[in-house]
Design an enzyme around this catalytic site. Structure first.
Site, PDB file in Angstrom:
ATOM      1  CG  LEU A 173      -6.050  -1.476   1.513  1.00 18.62           C
ATOM      2  CD1 LEU A 173      -4.549  -1.725   1.648  1.00 18.62           C
ATOM      3  CD2 LEU A 173      -6.452  -1.335   0.059  1.00 18.62           C
TER       4      LEU A 173
ATOM      5  CG  HIS B  75       0.350   5.614  10.619  1.00 21.57           C
ATOM      6  ND1 HIS B  75      -0.870   5.931  10.054  1.00 21.57           N
ATOM      7  CD2 HIS B  75       0.309   6.068  11.889  1.00 21.57           C
ATOM      8  CE1 HIS B  75      -1.612   6.542  10.958  1.00 21.57           C
ATOM      9  NE2 HIS B  75      -0.922   6.632  12.080  1.00 21.57           N
TER      10      HIS B  75
ATOM     11  CD  GLU C 152      -6.620  -3.820  15.140  1.00 24.81           C
ATOM     12  OE1 GLU C 152      -7.005  -3.007  15.989  1.00 24.81           O
ATOM     13  OE2 GLU C 152      -6.044  -4.889  15.418  1.00 24.81           O
TER      14      GLU C 152
ATOM     15  CG  ASP D 277      -2.926   3.218  10.518  1.00 23.42           C
ATOM     16  OD1 ASP D 277      -2.429   2.988   9.399  1.00 23.42           O
ATOM     17  OD2 ASP D 277      -3.695   4.172  10.729  1.00 23.42           O
TER      18      ASP D 277
HETATM   19  C1  GRF Z   1       2.817  10.771   4.550  1.00 23.07           C
HETATM   20  O1  GRF Z   1       2.876  11.551   5.708  1.00 23.07           O
HETATM   21  C2  GRF Z   1       2.567   9.329   4.906  1.00 23.07           C
HETATM   22  O2  GRF Z   1       3.123   8.943   6.117  1.00 23.07           O
HETATM   23  C3  GRF Z   1       1.071   9.291   5.031  1.00 23.07           C
HETATM   24  O3  GRF Z   1       0.589  10.172   4.044  1.00 23.07           O
HETATM   25  C4  GRF Z   1       1.603  11.106   3.709  1.00 23.07           C
HETATM   26  C5  GRF Z   1       1.844  10.930   2.253  1.00 23.07           C
HETATM   27  O4  GRF Z   1       2.732  11.869   1.728  1.00 23.07           O
HETATM   28  N1  GRF Z   1       0.596   7.933   4.932  1.00 23.07           N
HETATM   29  P1  GRF Z   1       3.330  11.660   0.278  1.00 23.07           P
HETATM   30  O5  GRF Z   1       2.141  11.468  -0.679  1.00 23.07           O
HETATM   31  O6  GRF Z   1       4.226  10.476   0.301  1.00 23.07           O
HETATM   32  O7  GRF Z   1       4.050  12.931  -0.029  1.00 23.07           O
END
Ligand code: GRF
Length: 204
Positions: free
Chosen positions: A93, A109, A143, A145
């Site tokens: 973003l 994350h 930044e 994550d």
């Molecule tokens: C999850 O592991 C989340 O941490 C990451 O992408 C994945 C998304 O899974 N950012 P979902 O679409 O919520 O099933």
């Protein structure tokens, strides 16, 4: 009632966990929209099936990151959300977009940040040989994550784990900590003050 907009790019299992928790636990909040940057995100069908407004702002229709983020921001702001929840939203973003939602946009994350930012986090964990892996909910800052950490959950890395088996174990924990963190926010028990996350002592 607080208003929540959830952004997804795919299956949206975290979105589903949040929608279900909001309903089952009768949060003082409503999921007012689920927005995807991909028209074929299967999570959109789930949300629509529950009568939640859905929208697609497809990044492929925009020539620049700035133009896409502006269109996305306009779409989000039509719903006047108190909180924007990134749930498997696979986009980097722009700084101005992130600044617009400062203190009211969160992300999950799939690693124990600050380890393993970016993509393929489960592969990164296996390659590094760590014995503990996990997931992090954080406020979004420019930044990637790196925002202030709200909650984390750890899982063991087991002998013979594949990326898939490890991802599955982590996802179980994601579905626990993400709804909880969002609930804290809508209950007014989670705030961001500068870089500092405040969680009320009675947050449960
Ligand atoms: C999850 O592991 C989340 O941490 C990451 O992408 C994945 C998304 O899974 N950012 P979902 O679409 O919520 O099933």
């Amino acid at each position: 009632m607080r208003k929540i907009v959830i952004l997804i790019s795919g299956r949206g299992s975290n979105m589903q966990a949040i929608v279900q928790a909001a309903r089952n636990e009768q949060w003082p909040a409503e999921i007012v929209a689920v927005i995807s940057n991909k028209a074929d995100a299967s999570g959109l069908d789930y949300a629509a099936g529950l009568g939640i407004a859905t929208a697609v702002v497809a990044n492929k229709d925009f020539s620049s990151r700035e133009a896409f983020d502006q269109a996305l921001q306009q779409q989000i702001d039509q719903f006047a959300p108190d909180l924007v929840v990134l749930a498997g939203f696979m986009r980097i973003l722009t700084t101005s977009f992130v600044a617009h939602y400062a203190g009211r946009m969160v992300n999950i994350h799939p690693s124990l940040l600050p380890s393993f930012t970016g993509l393929a986090t489960h592969r990164q964990a296996l390659t590094a040989g760590v014995k503990i892996h996990g997931t992090t909910v954080h406020f979004v800052t420019p930044e990637l994550d790196h925002g202030p950490i709200i909650a984390q959950a750890a899982v063991p890395v087991l002998p013979g784990d594949s990326e898939e088996s490890l991802a599955e174990r982590v996802l179980v924990e994601e579905h626990v900590i993400y709804p909880r963190a969002v609930r804290w926010f809508v209950e007014g028990k989670l705030t961001l003050d500068g870089d500092l996350v405040h969680i009320a002592k009675d947050a449960a």
